[in-house]
Design an enzyme around this catalytic site. Structure first.
Site, PDB file in Angstrom:
ATOM      1  N   ARG A   1       0.849  -1.188   0.000  1.00 17.91           N
ATOM      2  CA  ARG A   1       0.000   0.000   0.000  1.00 17.91           C
ATOM      3  C   ARG A   1       0.887   1.241   0.000  1.00 17.91           C
ATOM      4  O   ARG A   1       1.893   1.300   0.709  1.00 17.91           O
ATOM      5  CB  ARG A   1      -0.930   0.032   1.229  1.00 17.91           C
ATOM      6  CG  ARG A   1      -2.096  -0.949   1.156  1.00 17.91           C
ATOM      7  CD  ARG A   1      -3.096  -0.538   0.089  1.00 17.91           C
ATOM      8  NE  ARG A   1      -4.208  -1.467  -0.037  1.00 17.91           N
ATOM      9  CZ  ARG A   1      -4.256  -2.486  -0.878  1.00 17.91           C
ATOM     10  NH1 ARG A   1      -3.212  -2.729  -1.663  1.00 17.91           N
ATOM     11  NH2 ARG A   1      -5.314  -3.266  -0.942  1.00 17.91           N
TER      12      ARG A   1
ATOM     13  N   GLU B   1      -1.995   7.464  -5.555  1.00 22.87           N
ATOM     14  CA  GLU B   1      -2.150   6.762  -6.834  1.00 22.87           C
ATOM     15  C   GLU B   1      -3.552   6.855  -7.421  1.00 22.87           C
ATOM     16  O   GLU B   1      -3.739   6.671  -8.628  1.00 22.87           O
ATOM     17  CB  GLU B   1      -1.774   5.293  -6.684  1.00 22.87           C
ATOM     18  CG  GLU B   1      -2.727   4.456  -5.851  1.00 22.87           C
ATOM     19  CD  GLU B   1      -2.305   2.980  -5.835  1.00 22.87           C
ATOM     20  OE1 GLU B   1      -3.096   2.156  -6.281  1.00 22.87           O
ATOM     21  OE2 GLU B   1      -1.191   2.682  -5.380  1.00 22.87           O
TER      22      GLU B   1
ATOM     23  N   HIS C   1       0.630  -0.370 -10.026  1.00 21.16           N
ATOM     24  CA  HIS C   1      -0.230  -1.294  -9.281  1.00 21.16           C
ATOM     25  C   HIS C   1      -0.570  -2.526 -10.123  1.00 21.16           C
ATOM     26  O   HIS C   1      -1.742  -2.903 -10.265  1.00 21.16           O
ATOM     27  CB  HIS C   1      -1.521  -0.590  -8.840  1.00 21.16           C
ATOM     28  CG  HIS C   1      -2.094  -1.174  -7.572  1.00 21.16           C
ATOM     29  ND1 HIS C   1      -2.467  -0.406  -6.498  1.00 21.16           N
ATOM     30  CD2 HIS C   1      -2.348  -2.450  -7.212  1.00 21.16           C
ATOM     31  CE1 HIS C   1      -2.935  -1.192  -5.536  1.00 21.16           C
ATOM     32  NE2 HIS C   1      -2.869  -2.435  -5.954  1.00 21.16           N
TER      33      HIS C   1
END
Length: 340
Positions: free
Chosen positions: A242, A271, A303
């Site tokens: 994260r 993000e 990601h």
């Protein structure tokens, strides 16, 4: 409720969807749910898009705060299904207040994320991304591509859930010394040769630090100015968990000073404004990510650690199974999947 009728009058509204979401959720929709796919993020302004849906399916960057949950309840939504493991973007107390069930996919091919973490380590170390571009331009020089042997190096793992365990096995396979920190030790990992130590020892002793813990009040900015000061010079930091685990400004300073020798991030604190979008024709306003990407020893992926065929299959299957269980019996056998 009969399983044969489980999809009757139950529509699922998906937010933050990409083409691959449609492909996998359509493929495994064996009970015939009606599916609405929205590319936009779920937030207080986009809740209006939901029409006659009893289930909302969200991803990591959707905003599911009390304002959104209140509107979901007013629209008679009964279930919030996360197609991911992390749930820090969901106000669980608000979900309880408005009587909405919340479920998630607690584990989906942990190997996918673990393997991506190792891929980032190998890429940063052996600079294969730079070598690829050089050779395509007919530059066969090796200058500037010097790496180091992973064998014998110390890798520190913060967080030993399913992904952390999978990553530890990969690191051990490379002949690394593996240290780990978690609030609970794992005897199986210890038998494999992993040594559980304090967080301070992880920082002081590791050549490479890989983050595999959830984001919560205890772990937010676990990588900060103080912890960076404790680390070895030229440490490599990898984050596939994260974005909020890293205090970005402190990492930038560490890179500028040479304290951090390598940084690989598949997640980023801001993000939601960037990832999963094509911004190639836009002026990005986020100065921090632009600064990070300017360093030659920083690798950023958007990601994608979870992004394998096996993981996407598992995400779709488990999400549907969670929804079916909640509709049929108001509970889920896998307790880790039910948050509210």
């Amino acid at each position: 409720m009969s399983l044969n009728n489980i999809a009757t009058n139950n529509k699922i509204a998906f937010f933050s969807t990409q083409p691959y979401d449609k492909t996998f959720f359509n493929k495994y929709n064996e009970f015939g749910f009606e599916l609405d796919f929205f590319e936009t993020q779920l937030n207080p302004q986009t809740v209006i898009l939901i029409e006659n849906a009893t289930i909302v399916c969200v991803f990591v960057n959707d905003i599911v705060n009390e304002a959104v949950i209140k509107q979901l309840a007013e629209k008679n939504v009964k279930i919030i299904a996360l197609r991911c493991a992390g749930f820090n973007n969901v106000d669980l107390e608000a979900a309880k207040k408005y009587n909405l069930k919340v479920c998630r996919v607690p584990a989906y091919s942990p190997q996918a994320v673990a393997e991506h973490a190792m891929a980032m380590i190998l890429t940063l170390n052996r600079k294969t991304h730079k070598a690829y571009n050089r050779v395509r331009e007919q530059n066969f020089s090796l200058n500037g591509l010097l790496g180091f042997d992973l064998f014998g190096k110390t890798i520190g793992i913060i967080g030993t859930g399913n992904i952390g365990k999978a990553f530890a096995k990969i690191a051990l396979g490379f002949g690394c010394k593996v240290l780990a920190y978690d609030i609970v030790t794992n005897s199986e990992m210890e038998k494999d040769g992993v040594e559980f130590v304090s967080l301070e020892t992880i920082f002081k002793s590791s050549d490479i630090i890989s983050l595999h813990c959830p984001l919560n009040e205890q772990t937010k900015h676990v990588i900060n100015g103080k912890s960076i000061d404790e680390m070895k010079d030229s440490v490599m930091i990898i984050n596939t968990s994260r974005g909020g685990l890293i205090e970005t400004a402190c990492v930038i300073e560490g890179l500028k000073e040479g304290k951090i020798g390598y940084l690989g991030i598949d997640v980023y604190e801001q993000e939601e404004k960037l990832f999963f979008r094509d911004l190639s024709a836009d002026i990005i306003q986020d100065d921090a990510i632009q600064r990070l990407m300017s360093f030659p020893n920083v690798l950023v992926t958007a990601h994608q650690a979870f992004f394998t065929n096996e993981a996407l299959t598992q995400i779709a299957l488990v999400t549907y199974e969670n929804i079916k269980s909640l509709l049929a019996k108001n509970e889920i056998d896998n307790k880790a999947a039910l948050l509210v």
